[in-house]
Design a protein around this motif. Structure first.
Motif, mmCIF file in Angstrom:
data_model
loop_
_atom_site.group_PDB
_atom_site.id
_atom_site.type_symbol
_atom_site.label_atom_id
_atom_site.label_comp_id
_atom_site.label_asym_id
_atom_site.label_seq_id
_atom_site.Cartn_x
_atom_site.Cartn_y
_atom_site.Cartn_z
ATOM 1 N N UNK A 112 0.828 -1.191 0.000
ATOM 2 C CA UNK A 112 0.000 0.000 0.000
ATOM 3 C C UNK A 112 0.873 1.256 0.000
ATOM 4 N N UNK A 113 1.958 1.204 0.768
ATOM 5 C CA UNK A 113 2.847 2.371 0.817
ATOM 6 C C UNK A 113 3.559 2.583 -0.523
ATOM 7 N N UNK A 114 4.007 1.492 -1.134
ATOM 8 C CA UNK A 114 4.656 1.605 -2.440
ATOM 9 C C UNK A 114 3.691 2.230 -3.442
ATOM 10 N N UNK A 115 2.452 1.778 -3.448
ATOM 11 C CA UNK A 115 1.467 2.331 -4.364
ATOM 12 C C UNK A 115 1.259 3.817 -4.098
ATOM 13 N N UNK A 116 1.112 4.187 -2.839
ATOM 14 C CA UNK A 116 0.923 5.601 -2.502
ATOM 15 C C UNK A 116 2.115 6.439 -2.968
ATOM 16 N N UNK A 117 3.316 5.928 -2.761
ATOM 17 C CA UNK A 117 4.511 6.658 -3.197
ATOM 18 C C UNK A 117 4.564 6.782 -4.711
ATOM 19 N N UNK A 118 4.252 5.716 -5.417
ATOM 20 C CA UNK A 118 4.244 5.758 -6.883
ATOM 21 C C UNK A 118 3.226 6.767 -7.395
ATOM 22 N N UNK A 119 2.042 6.752 -6.799
ATOM 23 C CA UNK A 119 1.011 7.696 -7.223
ATOM 24 C C UNK A 119 1.465 9.135 -7.006
ATOM 25 N N UNK A 120 2.117 9.379 -5.879
ATOM 26 C CA UNK A 120 2.585 10.734 -5.560
ATOM 27 C C UNK A 120 3.729 11.170 -6.473
ATOM 28 N N UNK A 121 4.689 10.296 -6.684
ATOM 29 C CA UNK A 121 5.893 10.661 -7.431
ATOM 30 C C UNK A 121 5.686 10.552 -8.946
#
Length: 173
Positions: free
Chosen positions: A1-10
């Motif tokens: 979930x954190x990886x996805x959130x980071x990818x979406x942000x970056x």
């Protein structure tokens, strides 16, 4: 979930790496028994891949196959069959009839046919998968061994027990 959130942000919500992260999270949800969440993510991934990469891009085909697997896991076998039929047709055309991903698409459709009680259709597909795997991948490749086991299961269902035992014996050897 954190990886996805980071990818979406970056990278943004529709960047191919973000879509891969979303697909990976969906796989994790599915393995954890969170079928509804997995299905929702897979539907999102498929829609975005269709729009970003095109309807017949190999990653889109994979997303469609993954959504079909979610349908299967949720007991929506007819929906799975419809998607798997499309995946197989597109895989044959885009990747070729002798590509390992096409073999996988054919095997998935066979599994859904079997679950739907369409044993004859499942058996025909499983026989083809095994023949193709043996010819393209070799007799000892893990996918070939799986194809033998799957065909053996179909043979048991139709009462061809001796043939099933022979295939399983070969797998064991």
């Amino acid at each position: 979930e954190r990886v996805l959130a980071d990818c979406e942000e970056v990278l943004g919500e529709r960047h191919p790496d973000t879509l891969s992260a979303r697909a990976s999270l969906a796989t994790s949800y599915g393995r954890a028994g969170r079928v509804g969440e997995a299905m929702a993510l897979r539907e999102s991934v498929l829609a975005d891949r269709e729009e970003v990469l095109g309807e017949r891009h190999p990653d889109t085909l994979s997303a469609r196959a993954n959504l079909a697997a979610s349908f299967y896991a949720a007991g929506r076998v007819e929906d799975a069959i419809a998607l798997e039929t499309r995946v197989l047709a597109d895989s044959e055309e885009v990747l070729g009839e002798r590509h390992p991903d096409t073999f996988s698409a054919r095997a998935s459709l066979a599994t859904s046919y079997s679950r739907a009680g369409r044993v004859g259709e499942a058996m025909a597909l499983r026989e083809r998968v095994l023949a193709d795997c043996e010819e393209v991948l070799g007799g000892r490749h893990p996918d070939t061994l799986s194809a033998r086991v799957n065909l053996a299961a179909s043979l048991y269902v139709v009462g061809r027990v001796e043939e099933a035992i022979a295939l399983e014996t070969r797998v064991l050897a």
